[in-house]
Design a protein around this motif. Structure first.
Motif, PDB file in Angstrom:
ATOM      1  N   GLN A 419       0.793  -1.185   0.105  1.00 20.30           N
ATOM      2  CA  GLN A 419       0.016  -0.074   0.133  1.00 20.30           C
ATOM      3  C   GLN A 419       0.704   1.396   0.033  1.00 20.30           C
ATOM      4  N   PHE A 420       0.069   2.464  -0.326  1.00 16.30           N
ATOM      5  CA  PHE A 420       0.773   3.759  -0.234  1.00 16.30           C
ATOM      6  C   PHE A 420       0.877   3.879   1.163  1.00 16.30           C
ATOM      7  N   ASP A 421       2.361   4.354   1.458  1.00 18.68           N
ATOM      8  CA  ASP A 421       2.751   4.372   2.960  1.00 18.68           C
ATOM      9  C   ASP A 421       3.876   5.587   3.070  1.00 18.68           C
ATOM     10  N   SER A 422       3.561   6.632   3.318  1.00 18.08           N
ATOM     11  CA  SER A 422       4.608   7.861   3.332  1.00 18.08           C
ATOM     12  C   SER A 422       4.355   8.860   4.556  1.00 18.08           C
ATOM     13  N   THR A 423       5.788   9.300   4.921  1.00 21.00           N
ATOM     14  CA  THR A 423       5.559  10.124   6.056  1.00 21.00           C
ATOM     15  C   THR A 423       6.317  11.458   5.823  1.00 21.00           C
ATOM     16  N   PRO A 450      -9.702   1.650   2.167  1.00 25.57           N
ATOM     17  CA  PRO A 450      -8.754   1.454   3.417  1.00 25.57           C
ATOM     18  C   PRO A 450      -7.561   2.406   3.395  1.00 25.57           C
ATOM     19  N   GLN A 451      -7.596   3.250   4.489  1.00 29.26           N
ATOM     20  CA  GLN A 451      -6.439   4.280   4.309  1.00 29.26           C
ATOM     21  C   GLN A 451      -6.346   4.739   5.923  1.00 29.26           C
ATOM     22  N   SER A 452      -5.397   5.401   6.120  1.00 33.49           N
ATOM     23  CA  SER A 452      -5.120   6.110   7.584  1.00 33.49           C
ATOM     24  C   SER A 452      -4.468   7.266   7.357  1.00 33.49           C
ATOM     25  N   GLY A 453      -4.727   8.166   8.168  1.00 33.47           N
ATOM     26  CA  GLY A 453      -3.935   9.343   8.569  1.00 33.47           C
ATOM     27  C   GLY A 453      -3.566   9.822   9.825  1.00 33.47           C
ATOM     28  N   GLU A 454      -2.182   9.959  10.196  1.00 36.73           N
ATOM     29  CA  GLU A 454      -1.972   9.979  11.602  1.00 36.73           C
ATOM     30  C   GLU A 454      -0.832  11.365  11.688  1.00 36.73           C
ATOM     31  N   VAL A 455      -1.116  11.883  12.650  1.00 39.41           N
ATOM     32  CA  VAL A 455      -0.238  13.324  13.177  1.00 39.41           C
ATOM     33  C   VAL A 455       0.513  12.746  14.264  1.00 39.41           C
ATOM     34  N   PHE A 456       1.804  12.888  14.450  1.00 35.80           N
ATOM     35  CA  PHE A 456       2.805  12.798  15.576  1.00 35.80           C
ATOM     36  C   PHE A 456       3.637  13.854  16.030  1.00 35.80           C
ATOM     37  N   PRO A 464       8.081   9.092  18.207  1.00 38.15           N
ATOM     38  CA  PRO A 464       6.877   9.860  18.028  1.00 38.15           C
ATOM     39  C   PRO A 464       5.791   9.498  18.929  1.00 38.15           C
ATOM     40  N   ARG A 465       5.007  10.589  19.167  1.00 39.27           N
ATOM     41  CA  ARG A 465       3.788  10.474  19.910  1.00 39.27           C
ATOM     42  C   ARG A 465       2.629  10.909  19.104  1.00 39.27           C
ATOM     43  N   LEU A 466       1.546   9.800  18.994  1.00 46.60           N
ATOM     44  CA  LEU A 466       0.493  10.087  18.320  1.00 46.60           C
ATOM     45  C   LEU A 466      -0.276  11.151  18.837  1.00 46.60           C
ATOM     46  N   LEU A 467      -0.762  12.070  17.764  1.00 49.09           N
ATOM     47  CA  LEU A 467      -1.386  13.455  18.366  1.00 49.09           C
ATOM     48  C   LEU A 467      -3.118  13.336  17.844  1.00 49.09           C
ATOM     49  N   LYS A 468      -3.177  12.926  16.585  1.00 54.79           N
ATOM     50  CA  LYS A 468      -4.496  12.598  16.130  1.00 54.79           C
ATOM     51  C   LYS A 468      -4.562  11.559  15.047  1.00 54.79           C
ATOM     52  N   SER A 469      -5.654  10.865  15.054  1.00 58.51           N
ATOM     53  CA  SER A 469      -5.794  10.012  13.967  1.00 58.51           C
ATOM     54  C   SER A 469      -7.218  10.115  13.278  1.00 58.51           C
ATOM     55  N   VAL A 493       7.125  17.561  13.839  1.00 59.27           N
ATOM     56  CA  VAL A 493       5.818  17.093  13.442  1.00 59.27           C
ATOM     57  C   VAL A 493       5.823  16.272  12.433  1.00 59.27           C
ATOM     58  N   SER A 494       5.171  15.043  12.460  1.00 55.80           N
ATOM     59  CA  SER A 494       5.138  14.108  11.257  1.00 55.80           C
ATOM     60  C   SER A 494       3.537  13.628  10.903  1.00 55.80           C
ATOM     61  N   PHE A 495       3.433  13.548   9.477  1.00 53.89           N
ATOM     62  CA  PHE A 495       1.959  13.273   9.035  1.00 53.89           C
ATOM     63  C   PHE A 495       2.196  11.974   8.052  1.00 53.89           C
ATOM     64  N   ARG A 496       1.707  10.792   8.572  1.00 56.07           N
ATOM     65  CA  ARG A 496       1.743   9.426   7.920  1.00 56.07           C
ATOM     66  C   ARG A 496       0.390   9.405   7.369  1.00 56.07           C
ATOM     67  N   TYR A 497       0.443   8.829   5.876  1.00 52.69           N
ATOM     68  CA  TYR A 497      -0.886   8.619   5.357  1.00 52.69           C
ATOM     69  C   TYR A 497      -0.325   7.313   4.916  1.00 52.69           C
ATOM     70  N   THR A 498      -1.230   6.218   4.996  1.00 54.59           N
ATOM     71  CA  THR A 498      -1.306   4.841   4.247  1.00 54.59           C
ATOM     72  C   THR A 498      -2.830   5.063   3.556  1.00 54.59           C
TER      73      THR A 498
END
Length: 514
Positions: A419-423, A450-456, A464-469, A493-498
């Motif tokens: 899957q697409f997986d980039s930060t 199916p996807q996810s978006g997370e802010v750390f 990294p600590r999760l701030l928002k999903s 801050v990091s933004f991970r998207y899958t």
């Protein structure tokens, strides 16, 4: 879009003086702080318009269905002079599912400073507007400065009847553009309005009947330009002009298709612009970060009204908009490789991060569409046109260049399994240990599979600590409070998207304030 040229002409033929209109429930005004009761309107008036009190003056002229591409020194000399001596900002509108590119939605955005998802005018029916929470800027001016003199003259009758509220001192329907121009000239020369909104309609009629590539459409721009010349001459002929501080703004609510009509998501229909001239505006300047939602706060700021956070405006005063790190990439953007729909000469993407930023693609499969191999940086004119009507056009909170992760487009070309997986990773921001920091960013997260978006966040190189999903669609500006650990000095801050052939996530205007 007005229902049809014939219906528009019929509606505009009714000339109304709307200085007093009984408010409907939908038009009820908010209980915002008002000026002291003793602040009365001037007893001097001209044909029902009280005399203004401010040396700062604003004039906004709206050209229904106009196109910036039609502006040139030969056909539209007055508009060309405004561009030469002021600022030009081209931008794109939303499209469905936020709202079609029609007049009710466009003029409501211009007047209120918020997008259709807030003002709730997606069409020309005005069935359930949210003007109570998001009133027009002349209403806000009257609430903040009760002695102000406010004037609206509009050819399309919903402009004075619905879009601008009953707190406006004088609201007039012009009947046709010649009548609107004559009324405006009269009040500007002989009256003393502080803030004036004028609506000219007949370019839109030519667009409907003949299309944006026709001679009739160009001629309609020339006619409107001459009328603008008359209005600007009336300003120049004012006895008090030398002591006044005028800001002039020209804008449009939507464009047209070459064959005629609007409401869709094509480049021509979504195209709009803001021209502004006045003190502090650099002559000949071109902006990529100013949109029609910025007109209302820009006018209010010029009139001396403080923009309150609780108003939750989407727009900002143009002079306060600052470039972010992503905007520095504009000179380095490239034309398409795999994406051909934006056009072979359209520049608008790169996968090279700006200074201080980085992209972790260690989990990305090889292959896929070149432009979207992990987080990329793009412009609206490039990215939203790669494939229309999939929600990309709703990314109204982005300005200039923004970050985008688009698993849907990436998946349109063969790639290795996975899957697409980039930060996307930010630079280090200074923080104060034991205090609270505030993270803000514009975000359009859209789900389609199916996807996810997370802010750390990570501190001083730690985990990294999760701030928002994200678990549902979101389109707006995020504000997240962060408790900073004691002794922490820096944060990233990091933004991970899958995603697996799903939708997208855009991020812009990232800031971390200590």
């Amino acid at each position: 879009m007005h229902s049809s040229p014939r219906i528009r002409t019929s509606v505009a033929a009714t000339v109304l003086a709307l200085a007093v209109v009984a408010p409907t429930a939908a038009m009820a005004m908010p209980t915002a702080p008002k000026a002291p009761v003793e602040a009365k309107k001037s007893t001097q008036n001209y044909k029902g318009l009280p005399s203004g009190v401010s040396k700062k003056k604003t004039l906004v002229i709206g050209l229904d269905g106009a196109a910036a591409a039609q502006i040139n020194e030969k056909n539209t000399p007055n508009l060309a002079a405004l561009v030469k001596n002021g600022m030009l900002a081209k931008s794109n509108l939303y499209a469905n599912p936020m709202a079609p590119t029609v007049s009710g939605a466009g003029w409501s955005t211009i007047a209120t400073g918020v997008w259709p998802d807030k003002h709730k005018v997606p069409d020309n029916s005005f069935a359930n507007p949210n003007y109570a929470q998001y009133p027009d800027y002349l209403t806000r001016l009257e609430i903040a400065r009760a002695q102000s003199s406010t004037l609206v003259v509009g050819t399309w009758s919903p402009i004075p009847q619905k879009v601008f509220g009953e707190k406006t001192d004088l609201r007039l329907a012009g009947g046709n553009d010649a009548g609107t121009t004559a009324k405006t000239v009269d009040y500007l020369k002989n009256g003393n309005p502080d803030s004036t909104f004028v609506h000219l309609d007949e370019i839109d009629g030519a667009g409907h009947s003949s299309g944006s590539s026709s001679a009739a459409y160009a001629k309609a721009h020339a006619t409107a330009d001459a009328q603008i010349g008359q209005i600007l001459a009336a300003v120049d002929e004012r006895k008090a002009k030398k002591s006044e501080d005028w800001m002039v703004v020209i804008t449009a609510d939507h464009g047209h298709t070459p064959g005629g009509g609007h409401g869709g998501s094509s480049t021509g229909e979504r195209a709009t612009f803001v021209i502004a001239q006045g003190k502090g505006i650099e002559a000949g300047s071109v902006r990529h970060d100013v949109k029609i939602s910025d007109i209302a706060p820009t006018v209010l700021k010029h009139q001396g009204v403080r923009i309150e956070d609780e108003w939750q405006l989407d727009g900002q005063a143009a002079g306060t908009i600052k470039a972010d790190d992503f905007d520095s990439l504009r000179p380095h953007l490239k034309t398409g490789v795999d994406e051909t729909k934006p056009g072979t000469t359209t520049t608008g993407w790169t996968t090279t991060a700006p200074s201080g930023w980085s992209i972790d693609n260690s989990a990305m499969p090889a292959g896929g569409v070149t432009e979207w191999q992990g987080w990329s940086f793009a412009t609206d004119e490039f990215w939203t046109n790669v494939d229309l009507n999939q929600g990309r056009e709703t990314s109204v909170h982005n300005r200039n260049v923004f970050a985008v992760a688009d698993s849907d487009e990436w998946d349109d070309k063969a790639h290795a399994a996975g899957q697409f997986d980039s930060t996307l990773i930010s630079p280090s921001y200074k923080v104060r240990g034991g205090k609270t920091a505030t993270l803000s960013f514009a975000s359009n997260y859209r789900i389609d599979g199916p996807q996810s978006g997370e802010v750390f966040v990570s501190f001083d190189g730690g985990e990294p600590r999760l701030l928002k999903s994200y678990d549902k669609n979101f389109n707006g500006v995020e504000t997240i409070s962060i408790d900073v650990p004691k002794k922490a000095k820096k944060a990233k801050v990091s933004f991970r998207y899958t995603g697996t052939n799903s939708a997208f996530w855009t991020v812009d205007q990232v800031s971390l304030k200590k």
